[in-house]
Structure formats: structure tokens, C-alpha cells
Design a protein around this motif. Structure first.
Motif, PDB file in Angstrom:
ATOM      1  N   GLU A 175       8.518  -5.436 -37.926  1.00  0.00           N
ATOM      2  CA  GLU A 175       7.394  -5.838 -37.730  1.00  0.00           C
ATOM      3  C   GLU A 175       7.552  -7.574 -37.455  1.00  0.00           C
ATOM      4  N   LEU A 176       8.750  -7.839 -35.599  1.00  0.00           N
ATOM      5  CA  LEU A 176       8.841  -9.011 -35.849  1.00  0.00           C
ATOM      6  C   LEU A 176       8.530  -9.005 -34.182  1.00  0.00           C
ATOM      7  N   PRO A 177       7.526 -10.080 -33.167  1.00  0.00           N
ATOM      8  CA  PRO A 177       7.447 -10.634 -31.981  1.00  0.00           C
ATOM      9  C   PRO A 177       8.565 -10.391 -31.439  1.00  0.00           C
ATOM     10  N   ASN A 178       8.430  -9.170 -30.167  1.00  0.00           N
ATOM     11  CA  ASN A 178      10.124  -8.997 -28.762  1.00  0.00           C
ATOM     12  C   ASN A 178       9.096  -9.301 -27.911  1.00  0.00           C
ATOM     13  N   ARG A 179      10.050  -9.055 -26.566  1.00  0.00           N
ATOM     14  CA  ARG A 179       9.437  -9.020 -25.545  1.00  0.00           C
ATOM     15  C   ARG A 179       8.279  -8.952 -24.889  1.00  0.00           C
ATOM     16  N   TYR A 180       8.261  -7.462 -25.264  1.00  0.00           N
ATOM     17  CA  TYR A 180       7.653  -6.913 -24.839  1.00  0.00           C
ATOM     18  C   TYR A 180       5.543  -7.037 -26.091  1.00  0.00           C
ATOM     19  N   TYR A 181       6.309  -7.085 -27.702  1.00  0.00           N
ATOM     20  CA  TYR A 181       4.779  -7.286 -28.083  1.00  0.00           C
ATOM     21  C   TYR A 181       5.425  -8.466 -28.507  1.00  0.00           C
ATOM     22  N   PRO A 182       4.998  -9.522 -27.933  1.00  0.00           N
ATOM     23  CA  PRO A 182       5.098 -10.444 -28.940  1.00  0.00           C
ATOM     24  C   PRO A 182       3.658 -11.119 -30.271  1.00  0.00           C
ATOM     25  N   GLN A 183       2.995 -10.431 -29.816  1.00  0.00           N
ATOM     26  CA  GLN A 183       2.137 -10.567 -31.708  1.00  0.00           C
ATOM     27  C   GLN A 183       2.196  -9.722 -32.485  1.00  0.00           C
ATOM     28  N   LEU A 184       3.573  -8.964 -32.590  1.00  0.00           N
ATOM     29  CA  LEU A 184       3.568  -8.138 -33.836  1.00  0.00           C
ATOM     30  C   LEU A 184       3.791  -9.118 -34.656  1.00  0.00           C
ATOM     31  N   GLY A 185       4.142  -9.705 -36.222  1.00  0.00           N
ATOM     32  CA  GLY A 185       4.338  -9.949 -36.714  1.00  0.00           C
ATOM     33  C   GLY A 185       5.027 -11.424 -36.942  1.00  0.00           C
ATOM     34  N   THR A 186       4.184 -12.519 -36.099  1.00  0.00           N
ATOM     35  CA  THR A 186       4.225 -13.766 -36.078  1.00  0.00           C
ATOM     36  C   THR A 186       3.971 -14.314 -36.738  1.00  0.00           C
ATOM     37  N   PHE A 187       4.120 -14.048 -38.016  1.00  0.00           N
ATOM     38  CA  PHE A 187       3.494 -15.144 -39.170  1.00  0.00           C
ATOM     39  C   PHE A 187       5.261 -14.880 -39.671  1.00  0.00           C
ATOM     40  N   ILE A 188       6.034 -13.644 -39.899  1.00  0.00           N
ATOM     41  CA  ILE A 188       7.284 -13.156 -40.313  1.00  0.00           C
ATOM     42  C   ILE A 188       8.219 -14.089 -39.585  1.00  0.00           C
ATOM     43  N   LYS A 189       7.857 -14.306 -38.663  1.00  0.00           N
ATOM     44  CA  LYS A 189       9.018 -14.910 -37.602  1.00  0.00           C
ATOM     45  C   LYS A 189       9.136 -16.599 -37.752  1.00  0.00           C
ATOM     46  N   GLN A 190       7.785 -16.836 -38.385  1.00  0.00           N
ATOM     47  CA  GLN A 190       8.184 -18.224 -38.485  1.00  0.00           C
ATOM     48  C   GLN A 190       8.177 -18.174 -39.677  1.00  0.00           C
ATOM     49  N   SER A 191       8.705 -17.773 -40.859  1.00  0.00           N
ATOM     50  CA  SER A 191       9.183 -17.830 -42.302  1.00  0.00           C
ATOM     51  C   SER A 191      10.523 -17.860 -41.502  1.00  0.00           C
ATOM     52  N   ILE A 192      10.757 -16.313 -41.027  1.00  0.00           N
ATOM     53  CA  ILE A 192      11.906 -16.701 -40.699  1.00  0.00           C
ATOM     54  C   ILE A 192      12.489 -18.397 -40.295  1.00  0.00           C
ATOM     55  N   ASP A 193      13.065 -18.063 -39.566  1.00  0.00           N
ATOM     56  CA  ASP A 193      12.598 -18.892 -38.551  1.00  0.00           C
ATOM     57  C   ASP A 193      12.819 -20.208 -39.211  1.00  0.00           C
ATOM     58  N   SER A 194      12.225 -21.044 -40.171  1.00  0.00           N
ATOM     59  CA  SER A 194      11.307 -22.006 -41.145  1.00  0.00           C
ATOM     60  C   SER A 194      12.880 -21.903 -42.257  1.00  0.00           C
ATOM     61  N   ILE A 195      13.640 -20.480 -42.729  1.00  0.00           N
ATOM     62  CA  ILE A 195      14.688 -20.632 -43.284  1.00  0.00           C
ATOM     63  C   ILE A 195      16.134 -20.852 -42.920  1.00  0.00           C
ATOM     64  N   ALA A 196      15.741 -20.528 -41.757  1.00  0.00           N
ATOM     65  CA  ALA A 196      17.253 -20.991 -40.573  1.00  0.00           C
ATOM     66  C   ALA A 196      17.472 -21.962 -40.984  1.00  0.00           C
TER      67      ALA A 196
END
Length: 396
Positions: A9-30
Motif C-alpha cells: 500500500e503505497l501512493p501511486n499516480r492513480y491512487y495518490p491517497q494510499l499509504g502516504t505515511f509509509i511513503k514518508q517513512s521510506i523517503d526519510s530512510i532514503a
């Protein structure tokens, strides 16, 4: 250090509302300089609008982003979920592992699955094959509710958590639920989610309402979240009969997971439908504006991990009325950043909402204290990432 991050569950171009906080977590790790590869498995779906999430079929197998490559392998999601969810985990393990073996080169030093099921369960075989540690994030409902049901899925969740080298729990409350399942306490670490305080800051109520075309003269009570039973929105509608009027509207912001029609019907029965606005999902980039435009955020959940929307509201200097479930009491300070109420209690919910509606100075004071507390306690994504990377380092 090379890490494979896995999350269905990660946001994508069609469903940008999915898992936004998980993307923020992954981005912060990067951002910590970790070499990441990211897999976000998607269910096989037919490309017809009658099917839920039909646009998954349009996603490419791989996207190249500034921070990492993002892969979208397909797997079979068995329905109806009530009966066949255990099969989904088996399908996930087979198809996603096969894809990763072929396409993830060189092999990672560690795998981090962001849900215990199906992500964590699905990655056990791959971790064995590659002989690398497996870290699983525990986020809430799966570990607190589904794992206790005694079902085939429950057994797979517990199997995955027993197999994992480390489990990252978003709250102390959730850690207790996990260890009560018999999971070794020594491998369960509390790593709270963070909030981007630069992004989530007050935009000014008047300005935010002007941008969103909302009425300047009314009180706005705000709910943000998916319309599903676990979020307790039906109790909020019941409570609304005691606080909505010609001067106060309730805005319900979020995607419909099957409840909207019944909620609208109940609002009609209570004769308050004109004061309840269902917006549907909104762009995540606009969430700071929606929060800033409101007089308070309300979260009537029946169960939670550590909801980011509460952190985001406090960071935007908006007080919160929420149920005292999961990790919410670990975020809020009763009477200082808002109010906590029992779950499934519309009377108490409306009582605290009305208490805030009646006192603008109290709302402003709570809002300012909320942001100060977030900053002083270091509840940022950077702190979250540093703690996560420290745990990675222990395993490699």
C-alpha cells in the motif's frame, strides 16, 4: 547498506491517497543515505471500471524516482477476503518473491516489510533464500485485531512476526499487543511515525478557507480518514446531531470503503444532512490546508496504531478530539492538546466537541501547545528514520 523496502500500500499516480505515511517513512530512510529498492505489489485486476482499483492494471512494472526504483509486481488477491485472505498471503509469497529474484540485483543486505501481512508473511521465503534479516513494521489493526481472531490468517501473521529478526511497533500500546501473542519482547522496538513540521504548519484559517472555497463564517469540524467501520465514523454522525447547526458543519474527508451511502442515509434520518459534507478523497498535498481551515480534528476510531493525522493536526496548531484507543493517548495530552473520549460513545464525543466549539481561545491555546509538543518531543520523520536505520545496522 542496501535495503529492500516492501509494501503493498503505497501512493501511486492513480491512487495518490494510499499509504502516504509509509511513503514518508521510506523517503526519510532514503534521506539517511541508505541505498533503497522498493517493491509495492499490486493485485491482478481487470482493466474495467466496475472492478475496485482497476487502474492498478495501468501501472508499469517499474518506475524510476529521484530516491529509488519503485517496482509493481502483480499477485493474486483472493476474494471474498472474509474466506480467502490466507490464500492471498501464499499468492503474494509466490509471485512477489519470483519477481524479486529475477529483478532485484544485486541482492539486498536486509528486507523491510511494512505490514506484517501479507508483506511480512510474503517475504519470509525470500529472506531465507537470500539469507538476509527480515524487519517487519507493525502498524495497528492487523496485530491488534486480526492476529487475535484465531483464524488461518491470524496464524500466518504470528508466524511472520515470530520469524522476523526485528519488529518495529508504532506505539507502546501496540508493542504490548504483540508481545501478548507470545512474540519475543526483545525483538520488538517502538519506532513512532513522524510528521513533516515544515509541511504541516498553520496556513491560517482565513487563507485556507479561501483557497478551499469554504465558508469563512462557520465553525468547521473535520474528520480525515477512510470511511470504514474501524474509523468509527458512524458514531461521529450520531454525535453530530448534537453539534451541527446553522453555524457549524462537519466535513468528512476521505475515500469511501463502503460506508458512505449508509452514513448519508443516517444523516438524512437525523435531519442533519445539509450540515454534513462528504468530500471524497483529496490530494494529500492539500491536507495541511484542510486541517488549517478547521476548528478541530475529530478521530472517533475503534482501533488505531499511532494515527499520523493526529500528529498532522497538532503540527498545524489544530486541537483534536479523539478516542482513547491504541497509541493515541501517547500522542495527545488530555486537556492541553485536545480531549480523549471512550470509543463507541457519541454522547461523550459531542460533549467534548461542543466544549471546544464554545471557546475559541481554548482552541487556539491547545493548537499552539500541540505544535510545541510535537517539536519538543522530536516527533519528526528524520528521528523516525535515524532510529530505523540504527536497527538495520544492528542486524547487518
Amino acid at each position: 547498506m542496501r535495503v529492500l523496502e516492501v509494501c503493498q500500500e503505497l501512493p501511486n499516480r492513480y491512487y495518490p491517497q494510499l499509504g502516504t505515511f509509509i511513503k514518508q517513512s521510506i523517503d526519510s530512510i532514503a534521506d539517511q543515505g541508505i541505498d533503497l529498492m522498493v517493491i509495492s505489489p499490486k493485485a491482478f485486476v481487470l482493466p474495467f471500471s466496475a472492478f475496485p482499483y482497476h487502474n492498478f492494471s495501468k501501472l508499469p512494472r517499474i518506475e524510476h524516482t529521484e530516491k529509488y526504483d519503485l517496482h509493481y509486481p502483480r499477485y493474486i488477491y483472493a476474494v471474498p477476503k472474509k474466506y480467502f485472505y490466507p490464500i492471498t498471503g501464499i499468492s503474494y509469497a509466490h509471485f512477489v518473491s519470483r519477481y524479486a529474484i529475477k529483478n532485484i540485483k544485486p541482492e539486498p543486505d536486509l528486507i523491510h516489510a511494512h505490514f506484517s501481512y501479507p508483506d511480512g508473511y510474503g517475504m519470509m521465503g525470500l529472506a531465507k533464500r537470500w539469507k538476509v534479516p527480515l524487519v517487519i513494521s507493525a502498524l495497528g489493526t492487523i496485530e491488534r485485531k486480526v492476529a487475535y481472531e484465531g483464524s488461518h490468517t491470524s496464524k500466518k501473521i504470528i508466524e511472520a512476526m515470530n520469524f522476523a529478526d526485528k519488529i518495529l511497533s508504532v506505539s507502546e500500546d501496540l508493542k504490548l499487543h504483540i508481545t501478548n501473542l507470545g512474540i519475543d519482547e526483545r525483538k520488538v522496538h517502538v519506532v513512532p511515525n513522524g510528521v513533516d513540521t515544515a509541511k504541516f504548519k498553520s496556513a491560517g484559517r482565513e487563507h485556507a478557507r479561501k483557497v478551499l472555497n469554504l465558508p469563512q463564517e462557520k465553525n468547521i469540524v473535520l474528520f480525515i480518514g477512510a470511511l470504514r467501520k474501524i474509523k468509527g465514523v458512524d458514531y461521529l454522525i450520531e454525535a453530530a446531531k448534537s453539534f451541527v447547526d446553522t453555524n457549524t458543519d462537519l466535513y468528512v474527508v476521505g475515500r469511501d470503503d463502503g460506508l458512505r451511502k449508509s452514513l448519508e442515509k443516517r444523516a438524512e434520518e437525523l435531519k442533519i444532512a445539509r450540515s454534513i459534507k462528504f468530500t471524497g478523497p483529496v490530494n494529500h498535498e492539500d491536507i495541511p490546508l484542510w486541517i488549517s481551515a478547521s476548528d478541530m480534528l475529530v478521530l472517533p476510531s475503534l482501533s488505531e496504531g499511532r494515527p499520523n493525522v493526529v500528529l498532522e493536526a497538532l503540527s498545524c496548531e489544530v486541537p483534536v478530539v479523539a478516542t482513547d484507543v491504541g497509541g493515541i493517548p501517547e500522542i495527545m495530552t488530555e486537556g492541553e492538546t485536545g480531549y480523549l473520549v471512550p470509543a463507541k460513545n457519541p454522547e461523550k464525543l459531542s460533549e467534548k466537541i461542543n466544549k471546544l466549539l464554545e471557546d475559541e481561545s481554548r482552541r487556539e491555546k491547545m493548537g499552539k501547545f500541540g505544535r510545541t509538543s510535537i517539536i519538543q518531543r522530536g516527533l519528526t520523520w528524520e528521528a523516525h528514520a535515524k532510529k530505523t536505520v540504527d536497527i538495520y545496522s544492528e542486524l547487518i
